[in-house]
Design a protein around this motif. Sequence first.
Motif, PDB file in Angstrom:
ATOM      1  N   SER A  54      58.305  41.321  10.881  1.00  0.00           N
ATOM      2  CA  SER A  54      58.317  39.853  10.840  1.00  0.00           C
ATOM      3  C   SER A  54      59.071  39.351   9.620  1.00  0.00           C
ATOM      4  CB  SER A  54      56.892  39.301  10.858  1.00  0.00           C
ATOM      5  OG  SER A  54      56.180  39.639   9.693  1.00  0.00           O
ATOM      6  N   LYS A  55      58.940  40.035   8.498  1.00  0.00           N
ATOM      7  CA  LYS A  55      59.662  39.609   7.295  1.00  0.00           C
ATOM      8  C   LYS A  55      61.157  39.865   7.437  1.00  0.00           C
ATOM      9  CE  LYS A  55      55.775  38.423   6.062  1.00  0.00           C
ATOM     10  NZ  LYS A  55      55.254  38.736   7.390  1.00  0.00           N
ATOM     11  N   LEU A  56      61.521  40.890   8.197  1.00  0.00           N
ATOM     12  CA  LEU A  56      62.939  41.130   8.466  1.00  0.00           C
ATOM     13  C   LEU A  56      63.526  39.980   9.279  1.00  0.00           C
ATOM     14  CD1 LEU A  56      62.653  44.927   9.282  1.00  0.00           C
ATOM     15  CD2 LEU A  56      64.125  43.971   7.499  1.00  0.00           C
ATOM     16  N   LEU A  57      62.776  39.516  10.268  1.00  0.00           N
ATOM     17  CA  LEU A  57      63.231  38.384  11.074  1.00  0.00           C
ATOM     18  C   LEU A  57      63.302  37.121  10.224  1.00  0.00           C
ATOM     19  CD1 LEU A  57      63.918  37.883  14.129  1.00  0.00           C
ATOM     20  CD2 LEU A  57      61.617  36.916  14.320  1.00  0.00           C
ATOM     21  N   ASP A  83      74.521  35.954  15.161  1.00  0.00           N
ATOM     22  CA  ASP A  83      74.743  37.047  16.110  1.00  0.00           C
ATOM     23  C   ASP A  83      73.377  37.651  16.421  1.00  0.00           C
ATOM     24  OD1 ASP A  83      75.279  39.437  17.412  1.00  0.00           O
ATOM     25  OD2 ASP A  83      77.053  39.890  16.215  1.00  0.00           O
ATOM     26  N   GLY A  84      72.779  37.221  17.515  1.00  0.00           N
ATOM     27  CA  GLY A  84      71.437  37.658  17.861  1.00  0.00           C
ATOM     28  C   GLY A  84      71.308  39.159  17.977  1.00  0.00           C
ATOM     29  N   ARG A  85      72.289  39.805  18.554  1.00  0.00           N
ATOM     30  CA  ARG A  85      72.223  41.267  18.703  1.00  0.00           C
ATOM     31  C   ARG A  85      72.245  41.961  17.341  1.00  0.00           C
ATOM     32  NH1 ARG A  85      72.376  43.598  23.453  1.00  0.00           N
ATOM     33  NH2 ARG A  85      72.777  42.333  25.313  1.00  0.00           N
ATOM     34  N   ALA A  86      73.063  41.463  16.447  1.00  0.00           N
ATOM     35  CA  ALA A  86      73.131  42.064  15.108  1.00  0.00           C
ATOM     36  C   ALA A  86      71.836  41.815  14.342  1.00  0.00           C
ATOM     37  CB  ALA A  86      74.318  41.491  14.340  1.00  0.00           C
ATOM     38  N   VAL A  87      71.264  40.611  14.492  1.00  0.00           N
ATOM     39  CA  VAL A  87      69.995  40.298  13.832  1.00  0.00           C
ATOM     40  C   VAL A  87      68.908  41.262  14.289  1.00  0.00           C
ATOM     41  CG1 VAL A  87      68.117  38.612  13.704  1.00  0.00           C
ATOM     42  CG2 VAL A  87      70.481  37.863  13.399  1.00  0.00           C
ATOM     43  N   MET A  88      68.774  41.403  15.610  1.00  0.00           N
ATOM     44  CA  MET A  88      67.705  42.250  16.137  1.00  0.00           C
ATOM     45  C   MET A  88      67.970  43.736  15.887  1.00  0.00           C
ATOM     46  SD  MET A  88      65.642  39.994  16.912  1.00  0.00           S
ATOM     47  CE  MET A  88      64.393  41.218  17.325  1.00  0.00           C
ATOM     48  N   ALA A  89      69.236  44.128  15.836  1.00  0.00           N
ATOM     49  CA  ALA A  89      69.560  45.531  15.531  1.00  0.00           C
ATOM     50  C   ALA A  89      69.079  45.887  14.131  1.00  0.00           C
ATOM     51  CB  ALA A  89      71.060  45.766  15.663  1.00  0.00           C
ATOM     52  N   ARG A  90      69.287  44.969  13.186  1.00  0.00           N
ATOM     53  CA  ARG A  90      68.816  45.231  11.816  1.00  0.00           C
ATOM     54  C   ARG A  90      67.294  45.241  11.759  1.00  0.00           C
ATOM     55  NH1 ARG A  90      67.187  42.417   7.065  1.00  0.00           N
ATOM     56  NH2 ARG A  90      67.620  43.722   5.237  1.00  0.00           N
ATOM     57  N   VAL A  91      66.664  44.299  12.472  1.00  0.00           N
ATOM     58  CA  VAL A  91      65.204  44.264  12.485  1.00  0.00           C
ATOM     59  C   VAL A  91      64.649  45.590  12.994  1.00  0.00           C
ATOM     60  CG1 VAL A  91      63.197  43.238  13.633  1.00  0.00           C
ATOM     61  CG2 VAL A  91      65.003  41.758  12.718  1.00  0.00           C
ATOM     62  N   ARG A  92      65.197  46.084  14.108  1.00  0.00           N
ATOM     63  CA  ARG A  92      64.682  47.328  14.688  1.00  0.00           C
ATOM     64  C   ARG A  92      64.978  48.520  13.794  1.00  0.00           C
ATOM     65  NH1 ARG A  92      67.407  45.363  18.969  1.00  0.00           N
ATOM     66  NH2 ARG A  92      68.809  47.180  18.960  1.00  0.00           N
TER      67      ARG A  92
END
Length: 482
Positions: A54-57, A83-92
């Motif tokens: 959650s803190k990553l997001l 860039d939603g895909r890049a955001v979520m890639a980093r979160v994961r």
Amino acid sequence: MPQTGSIKADVVIIGAGSAGMSAYKSARNFTDSVLVIEEAHYGTTCARVGCMPSKLLIAAAEAAHHANHAGRFGIRVSQVEVDGRAVMARVRAERDRFVGFVLEDVEGWPDAHKISGSARFTAPDRLMLDDGTAIEAGRVVIATGSRAVWPAAWNALGDRLIINDDVFDWDDLPASVAVFGNGVIGLELAQALGRLGVRVKLFGRSGRVGPLTDPGVTEAAHAAYAAEYRFSPCAEILAVERQGDQVVVSEKVDGRDIEERFDYLIAATGRRPNLDRLGLQHAGIALDENGTPVSWDRRTARIGESTIFLAGDAAPDAPLLHEASDAGRIAGENAARFPFVAPRHRRTPIGVVFSDPQIAMVGQSHAQLRQAKASFITGSVDFTGQGRARVAKRNVGRLNVYAHPVTGKFLGAEMVGPAAEHIAHLLAWAVEADRSVQQMLDSPFYHPVIEEGVRTALRAARDAMHERSPAHRPCLDCRPAA
């Protein structure tokens, strides 16, 4: 550990999250006869689906927000693209890294100390796994955590209904989400997704804002959040249904029926302790109407006079990692040293919501003081005009501090505002040290810093105390010479 017909251990720990891992390490200091049972994943809720992802997001959302609002400082930024895909890639990726550290720790445990399966009590000192393995336990530590809950009718939404766990497995950001639940999880997710370009609405029912109980601070928090995204703390919901691949939410707003469509509904409507499948009735444990043990000692983690201990989110305690770790340590030690059971110190309560502005709760809350019919005075500061906060354009929010009206002892605080996560620690340390308002005012305050707002609130509390009990006014000039 390979399953066998029967296993015996001095200490059996059910659950390998924050509390269970802490209990294991603590118990190992006193006995090597320890067994940890885990039915799902080793590791913590915090690392997998809680605090860290959650803190990553939120970090990504803050970056987008600062870029979008740089013009307030005379800084011109070209169009910001998320860039939603890049955001979520980093979160994961970062989430998996944190989980990996936890798993490395567990992998270092002896295989004889670990077993997979779902456990149920058959007697106070006996458990049965779902594969039929019988376990004889000298003592048991329950650290089974909790799970998200939502209205049963929402199950008709199918894969359009998700919880916070699911968000962090997204490959991309959706176009819209309805977030139900105005607690910590709902507040953090709604704002973060909104700042990342997702159309968001947060629906509440209780009228509260996160964990806040002070009406004045709650009002300031709602005003701050509602100015940024759509937030209905007392939403009047008429219907929630699925139509095609969308969720349709119908509500009454100002006497009118409103209908809006979303890609997903995020259920942040509360959590339930994972106790209902343990067969506690076979352990001789008295339960209340919610299935929670009637008698549980927070300072020993022991349930009544039994040989069973309870820790973490499964206990009637604050669902926070540091609290779970502390409780697990206490439970593991007392279970291993049984029949010697020692009460241990529990730290001053401290809670933070990583919204913007942040929320902080320290010591005794406004509601707890009122419920206890305690006599207290309140000192306040409005951050609208606070110097350093205004310089950074973070001048929003309110801090209320509570103190005993005669002794001046600092009791607690509720806050929404800038740097709340840091201010909360200073105030928690003051409670822990049993400081008075005057002693806190005698401490150093630099200029210009946001902490000067704390001094303003403390001065207001001191002045209110003097007005209420003039005879107890301290002599501020009667200090010993240096």
